[in-house]
Design a protein around this motif. Sequence first.
Motif, short mmCIF file in Angstrom:
data_model
loop_
_atom_site.label_atom_id
_atom_site.label_comp_id
_atom_site.label_asym_id
_atom_site.label_seq_id
_atom_site.Cartn_x
_atom_site.Cartn_y
_atom_site.Cartn_z
N THR A 6 0.83 -1.20 0.00
CA THR A 6 0.00 0.00 0.00
C THR A 6 0.87 1.25 0.00
O THR A 6 2.00 1.24 0.49
CB THR A 6 -0.94 0.04 1.23
N ILE A 7 0.32 2.31 -0.58
CA ILE A 7 0.97 3.61 -0.60
C ILE A 7 -0.09 4.65 -0.26
O ILE A 7 -1.28 4.39 -0.35
CB ILE A 7 1.66 3.90 -1.95
N THR A 8 0.36 5.84 0.08
CA THR A 8 -0.58 6.91 0.39
C THR A 8 -1.21 7.45 -0.89
O THR A 8 -0.71 7.20 -2.00
CB THR A 8 0.12 8.07 1.12
N LEU A 9 -2.28 8.22 -0.72
CA LEU A 9 -2.91 8.84 -1.88
C LEU A 9 -1.95 9.79 -2.59
O LEU A 9 -1.92 9.85 -3.82
CB LEU A 9 -4.17 9.60 -1.47
N ILE A 10 -1.16 10.52 -1.84
CA ILE A 10 -0.20 11.44 -2.44
C ILE A 10 0.86 10.65 -3.21
O ILE A 10 1.23 11.02 -4.33
CB ILE A 10 0.43 12.37 -1.39
N GLU A 11 1.37 9.57 -2.63
CA GLU A 11 2.35 8.74 -3.34
C GLU A 11 1.74 8.14 -4.61
O GLU A 11 2.40 8.11 -5.65
CB GLU A 11 2.84 7.62 -2.42
N ALA A 12 0.49 7.71 -4.52
CA ALA A 12 -0.18 7.15 -5.70
C ALA A 12 -0.38 8.21 -6.78
O ALA A 12 -0.22 7.93 -7.97
CB ALA A 12 -1.52 6.53 -5.30
N TYR A 13 -0.72 9.41 -6.35
CA TYR A 13 -0.90 10.52 -7.29
C TYR A 13 0.42 10.79 -8.02
O TYR A 13 0.45 10.91 -9.24
CB TYR A 13 -1.35 11.76 -6.51
N ASP A 14 1.51 10.85 -7.26
CA ASP A 14 2.81 11.05 -7.88
C ASP A 14 3.19 9.87 -8.77
O ASP A 14 3.79 10.04 -9.82
CB ASP A 14 3.89 11.27 -6.82
N ALA A 15 2.82 8.66 -8.37
CA ALA A 15 3.14 7.48 -9.16
C ALA A 15 2.46 7.53 -10.52
O ALA A 15 3.08 7.22 -11.54
CB ALA A 15 2.73 6.21 -8.41
N ILE A 16 1.20 7.92 -10.55
CA ILE A 16 0.50 7.97 -11.85
C ILE A 16 1.09 9.07 -12.72
O ILE A 16 1.23 8.90 -13.93
CB ILE A 16 -1.03 8.11 -11.69
N ARG A 17 1.50 10.18 -12.10
CA ARG A 17 2.14 11.25 -12.87
C ARG A 17 3.43 10.74 -13.49
O ARG A 17 3.70 10.94 -14.68
CB ARG A 17 2.41 12.46 -11.97
N SER A 47 0.61 21.80 -3.50
CA SER A 47 -0.65 21.27 -4.03
C SER A 47 -0.53 21.14 -5.54
O SER A 47 0.32 21.77 -6.16
CB SER A 47 -1.82 22.18 -3.65
N PRO A 48 -1.40 20.32 -6.15
CA PRO A 48 -1.34 20.17 -7.60
C PRO A 48 -1.60 21.49 -8.31
O PRO A 48 -2.37 22.32 -7.83
CB PRO A 48 -2.46 19.17 -7.90
N VAL A 49 -0.96 21.66 -9.45
CA VAL A 49 -1.15 22.87 -10.25
C VAL A 49 -2.63 23.04 -10.60
O VAL A 49 -3.16 24.13 -10.55
CB VAL A 49 -0.27 22.81 -11.52
N ASP A 50 -3.29 21.93 -10.94
CA ASP A 50 -4.71 21.97 -11.27
C ASP A 50 -5.49 21.29 -10.14
O ASP A 50 -5.55 20.06 -10.07
CB ASP A 50 -4.97 21.24 -12.58
N PRO A 51 -6.08 22.07 -9.22
CA PRO A 51 -6.80 21.49 -8.09
C PRO A 51 -7.94 20.57 -8.51
O PRO A 51 -8.27 19.63 -7.79
CB PRO A 51 -7.35 22.71 -7.33
N ALA A 52 -8.51 20.77 -9.67
CA ALA A 52 -9.58 19.90 -10.14
C ALA A 52 -9.06 18.49 -10.37
O ALA A 52 -9.78 17.51 -10.14
CB ALA A 52 -10.21 20.46 -11.41
N MET A 53 -7.82 18.36 -10.82
CA MET A 53 -7.25 17.04 -11.03
C MET A 53 -7.10 16.31 -9.70
O MET A 53 -7.31 15.10 -9.62
CB MET A 53 -5.91 17.12 -11.75
N TRP A 54 -6.74 17.03 -8.64
CA TRP A 54 -6.63 16.41 -7.32
C TRP A 54 -8.01 15.94 -6.87
O TRP A 54 -8.15 14.83 -6.35
CB TRP A 54 -6.03 17.39 -6.31
N GLN A 55 -9.02 16.73 -7.08
CA GLN A 55 -10.38 16.33 -6.70
C GLN A 55 -10.82 15.11 -7.50
O GLN A 55 -11.43 14.19 -6.95
CB GLN A 55 -11.36 17.50 -6.90
N ASP A 56 -10.50 15.08 -8.78
CA ASP A 56 -10.82 13.92 -9.61
C ASP A 56 -10.07 12.68 -9.12
O ASP A 56 -10.60 11.58 -9.09
CB ASP A 56 -10.48 14.18 -11.08
N TRP A 57 -8.81 12.90 -8.72
CA TRP A 57 -7.99 11.81 -8.19
C TRP A 57 -8.61 11.26 -6.90
O TRP A 57 -8.72 10.04 -6.72
CB TRP A 57 -6.57 12.29 -7.94
N MET A 58 -9.02 12.14 -6.01
CA MET A 58 -9.62 11.72 -4.74
C MET A 58 -10.92 10.95 -5.01
O MET A 58 -11.20 9.95 -4.36
CB MET A 58 -9.86 12.92 -3.84
N ALA A 59 -11.72 11.42 -5.96
CA ALA A 59 -12.97 10.74 -6.30
C ALA A 59 -12.68 9.35 -6.86
O ALA A 59 -13.37 8.38 -6.53
CB ALA A 59 -13.77 11.57 -7.29
#
Length: 72
Positions: A6-17, A47-59
């Motif tokens: 398992t990884i954190t949401l932030i780590e997963a977000y960076d991983a997909i990037r 925080s992400p440059v595009d906050p909407a992408m973070w919200q989409d990621w969280m969803a």
Amino acid sequence: MQANDTITLIEAYDAIRIFVESIWRRMDKPQDEVAFLLAGLKWADGSPVDPAMWQDWMAAAQRVKEEGGGAP
């Protein structure tokens, strides 16, 4: 890494990037759509440059969690 690690949401977000960027570089040709996506996924001031992408990621993460996510 193992499939059940398992990884954190932030780590997963960076991983997909990083994953998308590596595919983009492997293609070795300009891809405006991918470049636009990558630009929005980068971090600026904590925080992400595009906050909407973070919200989409969280969803998306919530959806995976609710559906039991992960490959069989």
